[in-house]
Design an enzyme around this catalytic site. Structure first.
Site, mmCIF file in Angstrom:
data_model
loop_
_atom_site.group_PDB
_atom_site.id
_atom_site.type_symbol
_atom_site.label_atom_id
_atom_site.label_comp_id
_atom_site.label_asym_id
_atom_site.label_seq_id
_atom_site.Cartn_x
_atom_site.Cartn_y
_atom_site.Cartn_z
ATOM 1 N N GLU A 1 3.288 65.734 0.417
ATOM 2 C CA GLU A 1 3.059 64.452 1.102
ATOM 3 C C GLU A 1 1.866 64.542 2.051
ATOM 4 O O GLU A 1 1.096 63.599 2.186
ATOM 5 C CB GLU A 1 4.326 63.994 1.838
ATOM 6 C CG GLU A 1 5.588 63.885 0.963
ATOM 7 C CD GLU A 1 5.412 63.141 -0.348
ATOM 8 O OE1 GLU A 1 4.503 62.294 -0.455
ATOM 9 O OE2 GLU A 1 6.181 63.416 -1.290
ATOM 10 N N TYR B 1 1.808 64.251 -12.681
ATOM 11 C CA TYR B 1 1.860 65.280 -11.635
ATOM 12 C C TYR B 1 1.374 66.629 -12.167
ATOM 13 O O TYR B 1 0.415 67.202 -11.651
ATOM 14 C CB TYR B 1 3.292 65.455 -11.116
ATOM 15 C CG TYR B 1 3.798 64.338 -10.238
ATOM 16 C CD1 TYR B 1 4.162 63.109 -10.773
ATOM 17 C CD2 TYR B 1 3.931 64.505 -8.865
ATOM 18 C CE1 TYR B 1 4.642 62.086 -9.970
ATOM 19 C CE2 TYR B 1 4.418 63.490 -8.048
ATOM 20 C CZ TYR B 1 4.769 62.281 -8.604
ATOM 21 O OH TYR B 1 5.243 61.273 -7.808
HETATM 22 N N1 BES Z 1 4.049 58.928 -3.921
HETATM 23 C C1 BES Z 1 5.140 59.662 -4.464
HETATM 24 C C2 BES Z 1 6.386 58.853 -4.636
HETATM 25 C C3 BES Z 1 6.232 57.671 -5.578
HETATM 26 C C4 BES Z 1 5.510 57.767 -6.763
HETATM 27 C C5 BES Z 1 6.840 56.473 -5.265
HETATM 28 C C6 BES Z 1 5.373 56.656 -7.592
HETATM 29 C C7 BES Z 1 6.715 55.378 -6.087
HETATM 30 C C8 BES Z 1 5.978 55.444 -7.247
HETATM 31 C C9 BES Z 1 5.441 60.884 -3.613
HETATM 32 O O1 BES Z 1 4.326 61.477 -3.040
HETATM 33 C C10 BES Z 1 6.016 61.936 -4.516
HETATM 34 O O2 BES Z 1 5.336 62.334 -5.411
HETATM 35 N N2 BES Z 1 7.243 62.361 -4.267
HETATM 36 C C11 BES Z 1 7.862 63.422 -5.034
HETATM 37 C C12 BES Z 1 7.656 64.703 -4.292
HETATM 38 C C13 BES Z 1 7.460 65.943 -5.103
HETATM 39 C C14 BES Z 1 6.519 65.846 -6.253
HETATM 40 C C15 BES Z 1 7.115 67.119 -4.212
HETATM 41 C C16 BES Z 1 9.344 63.087 -5.136
HETATM 42 O O3 BES Z 1 9.765 62.095 -4.555
HETATM 43 O O4 BES Z 1 10.066 63.788 -5.799
HETATM 44 ZN ZN ZN Z 2 3.118 62.325 -4.575
#
Ligand code: BES
Ligand code: ZN
Length: 631
Positions: A327, A410
Site C-alpha cells: 500500500e 499483480y
Molecule cells: N488497490 C488495491 C485494492 C483494490 C484493487 C480495490 C482493485 C479495488 C479494486 C490494493 O492496493 C491491493 O492490491 N490490495 C491487496 C493487497 C495485497 C496484494 C498485498 C489485497 O487487498 O489483497
Molecule cells: Zn494494490
C-alpha cells in the site's frame, strides 16, 4: 475557500499556455491534464472531461449512524471549454435535493436512467451556463455500495457503530457526486460531522482539532491539496485512537487493537525510507494507516496519507507486513502515476507489486523477497494452468473494472518489471523507474505511454535490447513471455521436498514446520496433495496446530484444504471465520470450495451465507452472491 477562487484563475493561465508542459505538476496542486487518446477514454464514466471537468470538491457532510446514510453538500469547481453549457457527473443512487450556482441560483439538471451494468450508475447532467461552480445538496442512498455501516457487534469494542468507505474502482459515485474516473484528478477538502465519541479520518490531511457542536456532535476538517483520482477519496469513522510511529507515520485503530496494530506495522518508517531511496521522495507529507474491523473487504487500500488495512494481516510477527509495503508503494505507482482507465490496472497493481518486493528486499533481505516472488510466480503458473492463454491473461485488460484474480495484473505485472530489471541491469532500471514516476507525477498514464517511455528512455534505439525485452508481448499478448525472469528454484527447496515426502508416504516433520517462516508454511500448505482422508487431515491439524493458527493466510489455506476434502470437523471453525471476516480474498474461495462439494458442501454454504451475508461489504457480497446464489 482559497482554492475555490484559485482554480478558475489557474485554468485561465493554463489555457493561455496550453501547449507548454503543466508548470508545476511537481506539487500536484496544478490542474492535471486530461488524456485524450482513444485508449485513455474511460468507458466506466459518463463524464466528458474534455468539455467540462471537475477540478476541486468541497464536501460538507453529516454522518447519520441511525439512518445509515450520509448527506449534505458538495461544492464543485469546474474547468470548462468556452461555450460549454453542461457538465456531466457520475451518480449511483444519489438523492439530489437541489443544485445551485455560486450566487445561489437554481440550475437545471437531469439524472439519467440507471443502467444495471455493474455499477456505472447514471449520468447527472447539470446545465451550468456560465457557472463555473455548483453546489449540490444530496443524500447517499442507504445501500450506497462504497459505504459499510457496521453495527457495534461488528467492531472489536462492541459498543459503538463504525463506518468505512471503499472507493476503488467505481464505487465513490454512490456517495460523492463527481466525475468518478481515474483520469480526472481533483483536489478536495471536507468537513464531516459525527456523533461523539466517534472520530473521523479521511484520505486527506486533518485540519486542526475537531470542532465541538451542539447535540453531542463534532466536526472534522480535511484537505487534500494535491490532485488525486476520485477513487482515492475515503472516509472512516469509529471509536478509534492514534499512535505515532515516527515523525511522519502513525496508525489508527480501535483502542483494544492499538498495541497489536502498532507492533505489526512497527517497520513502517523504515519502509518509507527504503521506498524513497529506491524511487524518489515520498510526496504526500504524512503516511498514516488505519486498521479497520474485519469486515473490510480488501487486504489493504492505498488511500493517500491514510492506508486502510484489514486486521487479518496481524499475525504477531510482521510476517504479513508485505501488505504495508504494497500500500505504501502505491504512493508512487497508482497515486502519483495513475492508470488512466481500469484496463491499465496493471500500471497500478503490477508496478506496485514489483515495488513492494523491492521494499521487502531492502528491509528483510534477498531470501524473503525471493520467497515472496516465488509464491507470486506459482500463482501465475496456477492461473495459466487453469485458464490457458485466455485473452484475459494479457496485462492490458479492456473492460476490467474489478479484477478478482490477482495473478495477472499483480503478479505477471510484477514479473514484467522484474524481467526488464534483469535484462537492463538493476541500476539502469531503477533510474528509469524513478524517472517515470517523476515525469508523470500527479498525472494519469496508459499502457501505451509506459511502453513509449521505456523505448525513449531505457531502450534508446538499442535494437538488440528491444528484441530481448518483448515489450508488446508482455503487455498485449496472453500467457507468459519466454524471457520471464524466473524465481530462484532454490527459494523453497527444503519446503518443496517436505511437501513431496508427505505426498509420497505421509512423512510429516512438525519440528521443521515450527522452524519455517510464513512464506514457507504457505508454500507447504499449497504443495500438499489435494486429496487427503479424514485421518490424514486430523493428523495434520493436531501435529501442525492448524486450526489454532493465528496467521490468517495459513489458517485460510488449511480451512480451504479441509473443505475441499469434506472434512466435517473443520466446519464450525469455517463458520466462525466467515462470520467474522469479510475480506473477499478469503471469503469468496471458501464459499466457492463449499459450492464445489455437491450435496455435502452446498447446503453448508447456503446455511452459512444466509447468516453472514448482511455482515459483508457490497464488494464481498456482490462476488459471493454469484457463487452461492448464482446471481
Ligand atoms: N488497490 C488495491 C485494492 C483494490 C484493487 C480495490 C482493485 C479495488 C479494486 C490494493 O492496493 C491491493 O492490491 N490490495 C491487496 C493487497 C495485497 C496484494 C498485498 C489485497 O487487498 O489483497
Ligand atoms: Zn494494490
Amino acid at each position: 475557500m482559497r482554492l475555490l477562487f484559485a482554480a478558475p484563475i489557474i485554468a485561465a493561465l493554463l489555457a493561455a499556455a496550453s501547449c507548454t508542459k503543466v508548470p508545476d505538476s511537481e506539487s500536484g496542486t496544478m490542474i492535471a491534464p486530461i488524456l485524450t487518446g482513444e485508449d485513455a477514454i474511460d468507458s466506466s464514466t459518463y463524464a466528458q472531461p474534455e468539455i467540462a471537468r471537475v477540478t476541486h470538491i468541497a464536501l460538507d457532510l453529516d454522518l447519520d449512524f441511525e439512518g445509515k446514510s450520509l448527506g449534505g453538500t458538495a461544492v464543485l469547481d469546474i474547468d470548462a471549454k468556452e461555450g460549454a453549457d453542461e457538465i456531466v457527473l457520475d451518480s449511483n443512487g444519489l438523492r439530489i435535493a437541489s443544485i445551485v450556482d455560486a450566487e445561489g441560483q437554481a440550475l437545471e439538471y437531469t439524472l439519467g436512467d440507471m443502467v444495471e451494468d455493474g455499477g456505472k450508475g447514471a449520468p447527472l447532467a447539470i446545465a451550468i451556463g456560465d457557472a463555473r461552480q455548483v453546489t449540490i445538496a444530496y443524500q447517499a442512498a442507504e445501500e450506497a455500495e462504497a459505504l459499510q455501516w457496521l453495527r457495534p457487534e461488528q467492531t472489536a469494542g462492541g459498543e459503538h457503530p463504525y463506518l468505512f468507505s471503499q472507493g476503488q474502482a467505481i464505487l465513490n459515485r454512490t456517495w460523492i457526486p463527481t466525475q468518478d474516473s481515474p483520469g480526472i484528478r481533483q483536489t478536495w477538502e471536507a468537513r464531516i460531522t459525527a456523533p461523539e465519541p466517534l472520530t473521523v479520518v479521511m484520505s486527506g490531511i486533518a485540519q486542526g482539532e475537531p470542532e465541538e457542536l451542539e447535540g453531542g456532535r463534532r466536526a472534522f476538517r480535511f484537505e487534500m491539496d494535491k490532485s488525486v483520482p476520485p477513487y482515492l477519496i475515503a472516509i472512516a469513522a469509529g471509536d478509534i485512537e492514534f499512535r505515532a510511529l515516527s515523525e511522519r507515520t502513525g496508525v489508527w485503530s480501535e483502542p483494544s487493537m492499538l498495541d497489536a496494530a502498532a507492533e505489526e506495522v512497527a517497520d513502517t518508517e523504515r519502509m518509507v525510507v527504503a521506498a524513497e531511496k529506491l524511487y524518489g521522495p515520498y510526496r504526500w507529507g504524512r503516511y498514516d494507516m488505519i486498521v479497520l474491523p474485519p469486515a473490510f473487504p480488501y487486504g489493504g487500500m492505498e488511500n493517500p496519507v491514510m492506508t486502510f488495512l484489514t486486521p487479518t494481516f496481524i499475525a504477531g510477527d510482521k510476517s504479513l507486513n508485505g501488505l504495508v509495503a504494497h500500500e505504501l508503494a502505491h504512493s508512487w505507482s497508482g497515486n502519483l502515476v495513475t492508470n488512466a482507465v481500469w484496463a491499465d490496472s496493471w500500471l497500478n497493481e503490477g508496478v506496485t507489486s514489483y515495488f513492494e518486493n523491492r521494499i521487502l528486499e531492502e528491509l528483510y533481505g534477498k531470501e524473503r523477497a525471493e520467497q515472496e516472488a516465488a509464491l507470486a510466480f506459482a500463482n501465475i503458473e496456477e492461473t495459466l494452468a487453469e485458464v490457458g492463454d485466455a485473452p484475459g491473461t494479457a496485462l492490458y485488460q479492456p473492460d476490467n473494472t474489478d479484477p478478482v484474480g490477482s495473478a495477472i495484473i499483480y503478479d505477471k505485472g510484477a514479473y514484467f518489471l522484474r524481467t526488464m530489471e534483469r535484462l537492463v541491469g538493476r541500476e539502469k532500471f531503477d533510474a528509469w523507474l524513478e524517472s517515470w514516476f517523476d515525469r508523470h507525477a500527479f498525472q494519469p498514464a496508459t499502457s501505451a505511454m509506459m511502453l513509449a517511455d521505456i523505448r525513449e528512455n531505457l531502450v534508446k534505439g538499442d535494437t538488440a535490447l528491444e528484441e530481448k525485452l518483448m515489450l508488446d508481448e508482455w503487455v498485449y499478448e496472453p500467457g507468459l513471455p519466454s524471457n520471464v525472469a524466473r524465481p530462484n528454484p532454490q527459494a523453497f527447496a527444503e519446503v518443496d521436498a517436505a511437501a513431496q515426502a508427505y505426498g509420497e508416504d505421509g512423512t510429516l516433520d512438525a519440528g521443521a514446520w515450527r522452524g519455517w517462516n510464513s512464506a514457507e508454511r504457505q508454500r507447504f500448505l499449497r504443495g500438499l496433495p489435494q486429496v487427503i482422508d479424514s485421518e490424514g487431515l486430523a493428523a495434520l491439524d493436531s501435529e501442525l496446530v492448524l486450526s489454532g493458527n493465528g496467521n490468517n493466510e495459513e489458517l485460510f489455506l488449511w480451512l480451504n484444504l479441509a473443505l475441499d476434502n469434506r472434512y466435517q470437523p473443520a466446519v464450525p471453525l469455517v463458520e466462525r471465520f466467515l462470520a467474522d471476516v469479510g475480506r473477499r480474498k478469503f471469503v469468496a474461495p471458501l464459499f466457492e470450495t463449499l459450492m464445489g462439494e455437491g450435496s455435502w458442501g452446498q447446503p453448508i454454504a447456503r446455511r452459512i451465507y444466509d447468516r453472514t451475508r448482511a455482515s459483508y461489504h457490497a464488494v464481498t457480497s456482490g462476488t459471493v452472491d454469484g457463487i452461492v446464489r448464482g446471481s
